[in-house]
Motif scaffolding. Structure first.
Motif, PDB file in Angstrom:
ATOM      1  N   PRO A   1     -73.965 -59.558 -75.389  1.00  0.00           N
ATOM      2  CA  PRO A   1     -75.127 -60.439 -74.765  1.00  0.00           C
ATOM      3  C   PRO A   1     -74.485 -61.721 -74.277  1.00  0.00           C
ATOM      4  O   PRO A   1     -73.809 -62.170 -75.203  1.00  0.00           O
ATOM      5  CB  PRO A   1     -76.228 -60.666 -76.158  1.00  0.00           C
ATOM      6  N   GLN A   2     -74.857 -62.130 -73.256  1.00  0.00           N
ATOM      7  CA  GLN A   2     -74.254 -63.412 -72.632  1.00  0.00           C
ATOM      8  C   GLN A   2     -75.431 -64.486 -72.723  1.00  0.00           C
ATOM      9  O   GLN A   2     -76.470 -64.106 -72.134  1.00  0.00           O
ATOM     10  CB  GLN A   2     -73.802 -63.481 -71.431  1.00  0.00           C
ATOM     11  N   PHE A   3     -75.273 -65.804 -73.537  1.00  0.00           N
ATOM     12  CA  PHE A   3     -76.473 -66.568 -73.599  1.00  0.00           C
ATOM     13  C   PHE A   3     -76.794 -67.250 -72.065  1.00  0.00           C
ATOM     14  O   PHE A   3     -76.019 -67.661 -71.429  1.00  0.00           O
ATOM     15  CB  PHE A   3     -75.751 -67.678 -74.570  1.00  0.00           C
ATOM     16  N   ILE A   4     -77.961 -67.386 -71.833  1.00  0.00           N
ATOM     17  CA  ILE A   4     -78.574 -67.686 -70.854  1.00  0.00           C
ATOM     18  C   ILE A   4     -79.069 -69.190 -70.801  1.00  0.00           C
ATOM     19  O   ILE A   4     -78.467 -70.263 -70.234  1.00  0.00           O
ATOM     20  CB  ILE A   4     -79.519 -67.001 -70.115  1.00  0.00           C
TER      21      ILE A   4
ATOM     22  N   ALA B   1     -79.038 -55.659 -65.465  1.00  0.00           N
ATOM     23  CA  ALA B   1     -78.663 -55.732 -66.831  1.00  0.00           C
ATOM     24  C   ALA B   1     -79.942 -55.644 -67.884  1.00  0.00           C
ATOM     25  O   ALA B   1     -81.057 -55.564 -67.490  1.00  0.00           O
ATOM     26  CB  ALA B   1     -78.002 -57.403 -66.970  1.00  0.00           C
ATOM     27  N   LEU B   2     -79.459 -55.605 -69.337  1.00  0.00           N
ATOM     28  CA  LEU B   2     -80.605 -55.600 -70.141  1.00  0.00           C
ATOM     29  C   LEU B   2     -80.801 -57.235 -70.419  1.00  0.00           C
ATOM     30  O   LEU B   2     -79.973 -58.125 -70.718  1.00  0.00           O
ATOM     31  CB  LEU B   2     -80.257 -55.222 -71.395  1.00  0.00           C
ATOM     32  N   TYR B   3     -81.961 -57.745 -70.433  1.00  0.00           N
ATOM     33  CA  TYR B   3     -82.287 -59.089 -70.808  1.00  0.00           C
ATOM     34  C   TYR B   3     -82.959 -59.202 -72.010  1.00  0.00           C
ATOM     35  O   TYR B   3     -83.938 -58.488 -72.288  1.00  0.00           O
ATOM     36  CB  TYR B   3     -83.091 -59.602 -69.604  1.00  0.00           C
ATOM     37  N   LEU B   4     -82.507 -59.964 -72.992  1.00  0.00           N
ATOM     38  CA  LEU B   4     -82.629 -59.809 -74.366  1.00  0.00           C
ATOM     39  C   LEU B   4     -83.220 -61.332 -74.534  1.00  0.00           C
ATOM     40  O   LEU B   4     -82.992 -62.387 -74.187  1.00  0.00           O
ATOM     41  CB  LEU B   4     -81.583 -59.639 -75.291  1.00  0.00           C
ATOM     42  N   CYS B   5     -84.516 -61.296 -75.350  1.00  0.00           N
ATOM     43  CA  CYS B   5     -85.172 -62.438 -75.869  1.00  0.00           C
ATOM     44  C   CYS B   5     -85.066 -62.575 -77.239  1.00  0.00           C
ATOM     45  O   CYS B   5     -85.263 -61.578 -77.914  1.00  0.00           O
ATOM     46  CB  CYS B   5     -86.670 -62.408 -75.388  1.00  0.00           C
ATOM     47  N   ALA B   6     -84.741 -63.754 -77.904  1.00  0.00           N
ATOM     48  CA  ALA B   6     -84.648 -63.930 -79.417  1.00  0.00           C
ATOM     49  C   ALA B   6     -85.417 -65.100 -79.710  1.00  0.00           C
ATOM     50  O   ALA B   6     -85.195 -66.104 -79.333  1.00  0.00           O
ATOM     51  CB  ALA B   6     -83.131 -63.750 -79.739  1.00  0.00           C
ATOM     52  N   SER B   7     -86.261 -64.959 -80.839  1.00  0.00           N
ATOM     53  CA  SER B   7     -86.889 -66.265 -81.298  1.00  0.00           C
ATOM     54  C   SER B   7     -86.427 -66.489 -82.909  1.00  0.00           C
ATOM     55  O   SER B   7     -85.697 -65.837 -83.487  1.00  0.00           O
ATOM     56  CB  SER B   7     -88.360 -65.850 -81.453  1.00  0.00           C
TER      57      SER B   7
ATOM     58  N   TYR C   1     -80.864 -64.023 -73.248  1.00  0.00           N
ATOM     59  CA  TYR C   1     -79.587 -63.385 -73.160  1.00  0.00           C
ATOM     60  C   TYR C   1     -79.511 -62.480 -72.241  1.00  0.00           C
ATOM     61  O   TYR C   1     -80.659 -61.663 -71.825  1.00  0.00           O
ATOM     62  CB  TYR C   1     -79.018 -62.724 -74.407  1.00  0.00           C
ATOM     63  N   GLN C   2     -78.480 -62.162 -71.368  1.00  0.00           N
ATOM     64  CA  GLN C   2     -78.135 -61.140 -70.518  1.00  0.00           C
ATOM     65  C   GLN C   2     -77.091 -60.322 -71.091  1.00  0.00           C
ATOM     66  O   GLN C   2     -76.165 -60.577 -71.572  1.00  0.00           O
ATOM     67  CB  GLN C   2     -77.803 -61.644 -68.947  1.00  0.00           C
TER      68      GLN C   2
END
Lengths: 114, 110
Positions: free
Chosen positions: A43-46, A87-93, A35-36
């Motif tokens: 958060p926006q889904f990449i 931006a902040l780039y987020l990873c989610a598992s 996500y960005q």
């Protein structure tokens, strides 16, 4: 703490450069989403990777690309950086399936593009 | 994609209950209702999710309207640590990308 780790935590790049962000998933999770998050926004889904294949993509150009490795860790690559990529780039598992309920997020990588 | 509507911000007093509303009038039968929250300088964290029945867990309760066109996240006793942005999200069983809106910024006053 979620068990999802991201690196680097902060970085600064200039326009036109390329960046690689890394994510280590929670143990046992086979799906990674990126996500960005721009300042003050949700958060926006990449895109999402499931078992090393892209499994869905948001409204982002092809210069945003990713990889998932056999150990389920993941990379986000951004080419030809633009100022708006800051931006902040987020990873989610997670495990596949909405009824598993839970995305586990890392604390993010904050990218500044000058 | 089914969308959600939430108030931009809400305030609560510490140790009082908080009811955070979410409207999702275009929800489909296969959409699950998820809630996440994001504390300052952290990634979002899971709060609760449900399909049709009300749900309770250690963090909160989720009340889902009978027609499923709205839901309410209930924090039974707000603490200062509950100050965060709360996101209501719909996720269908054939779609794994979780799309966040702008959320509700909850302020908790001592």
């Amino acid at each position: 703490e979620t068990g999802v780790t991201q690196s680097p935590t902060h970085l600064i790049k200039t326009r036109g450069q390329q960046v690689t962000l890394r994510c280590s998933s929670q143990s046992g999770h086979n799906t990674v989403s990126w996500y960005q998050q721009a300042l003050g926004q949700g958060p926006q889904f990449i895109f999402q990777y499931y078992r090393e294949e892209e499994n869905g993509r948001g409204n982002f150009p092809p210069r945003f690309s990713g990889l998932q490795f056999p150990n389920y860790s993941s990379e986000l690559n951004v080419n030809a950086l633009e100022l708006d990529d800051s931006a902040l780039y987020l990873c989610a598992s997670s495990l596949v399936g909405p009824d598993t309920g839970e995305l586990f997020f890392g604390e993010g990588s904050r990218l500044t593009v000058l | 994609d089914a969308k959600t509507t939430q108030p931009n911000s809400m305030e609560s007093n510490e140790e009082e209950p908080v009811h955070l509303p979410c409207n999702h009038s275009t929800i489909s039968g296969t959409d699950y209702i998820h809630w996440y929250r994001q504390l300052p300088s952290q990634g979002p964290e899971y709060v609760i999710h449900g399909l049709t029945s009300n749900v309770n867990n250690r963090m909160a309760s989720l009340a889902i309207a009978e027609d499923r066109k709205s839901s309410t996240l209930i924090l039974h006793r707000a603490t200062l640590r509950d100050a965060a942005v709360y996101y209501c999200i719909l996720l269908s069983d054939n779609n794994n990308d979780m799309r966040f809106g702008a959320g509700t910024r909850l302020t908790v006053k001592p």
